[in-house]
Design an enzyme around this catalytic site. Sequence first.
Site, short mmCIF file in Angstrom:
data_model
loop_
_atom_site.label_atom_id
_atom_site.label_comp_id
_atom_site.label_asym_id
_atom_site.label_seq_id
_atom_site.Cartn_x
_atom_site.Cartn_y
_atom_site.Cartn_z
N ASP A 28 46.31 -8.29 31.10
CA ASP A 28 46.72 -9.27 32.46
C ASP A 28 47.69 -10.71 32.08
O ASP A 28 47.48 -10.49 30.34
CB ASP A 28 45.69 -9.75 32.93
N GLU A 62 38.71 -3.40 38.91
CA GLU A 62 37.72 -3.77 37.67
C GLU A 62 36.44 -2.62 38.19
O GLU A 62 35.74 -2.63 36.99
CB GLU A 62 37.64 -5.42 37.82
N LYS A 69 45.38 -21.08 36.46
CA LYS A 69 45.67 -19.74 37.99
C LYS A 69 46.02 -21.12 38.96
O LYS A 69 44.59 -22.02 39.36
CB LYS A 69 44.68 -18.89 37.74
#
Length: 337
Positions: A197, A287, A329
């Site tokens: 990621d 995932e 984030k």
Amino acid sequence: MGYPQKTKSILKFVLFVSVALCVLYVTSSSLRLLRGIAAADKCSLESKKLLPLDHSVDASLDYRSRPDVQTCTSWNAPIIWEGMFEPDLYDRTHKSEGSSVALTVFAVGRYLDAYLEAFLNSSEHHFMLALPVTYYVFTDEPEKIPDIKLAPQRSMKVIKVERHSRWQDVSMMRMKAISDIIESDIRHHCTHVFCFDVDQLFTGRFGSEALGDLVALLHAHYYRLPKVRFTYDRNPKSKAYMESGDFYYHAAVFGGSWKSVKALTEACYQSIMEDKKNNVEALWHDESHLNKYMWLHKPSRLLSPEYCWDTSIPDRRDIRVARLLWAPKDYKKLRKG
């Protein structure tokens, strides 16, 4: 106090102490279980002898160097922690045998501006420094890729991809994109592939000790929890459905030989598309599908949470070296539109 009464008092005291010790033992045992450090999880010398080797240099792994954590699995795959390996020995061996690594990363939409430059710069300081590395950057805006100064034997290839309206689709569709680029390009140039990621920063060595045939990462938020708290997909209609499993793996990092990563990404993509046909979406998207695949096809190597750590976790007693960190984030901004 008479003799019978004294005896009775002593017996009561002994009984009280015995009960207290039993309660203490049960409580402490339960706490150990909840923290995921039961003695049965340790890697014994006997099981070490049975460990299959991803590579000849794995014979040098020291499983006893970390008695505080689990260092191998029930199917005898190593779990890599700081202190278990000799970095220089791993680098020399892989370098002499011609190992090379493809790093895939997706930077789509606002994620490109927010994270890609810092991710690539940090990788240049910490990721597989002893080996040739090719970055495969997938983006919807190739013209905005930052100009990064790359070290010798390191190169970059930019692949344009469609920008999906939902971030969930970006996450899931990367499986097909990775499979396709392995078939068309990576397999001809690299021995191994690692998929990341973009919203992460390398902060310590992420080296050749991580290379293996099929490599999974223990999720930092789950590795100490009991299995009943793992967030597998529990919907029987999904191809990602699992009643139970071995560990909970984090899809922010996975890798292996190009053949194994191609098989994984193809299988996950097929399962995702099957779910789409049935109007189903797995709980944690790609995932969830990755966890199902790793349960059916046991990884040959596990990376400890050192290899992807979240600094918001207060208990980091096991983490001697934070090799990759979650970046801050702001999902409201990043996933808008």
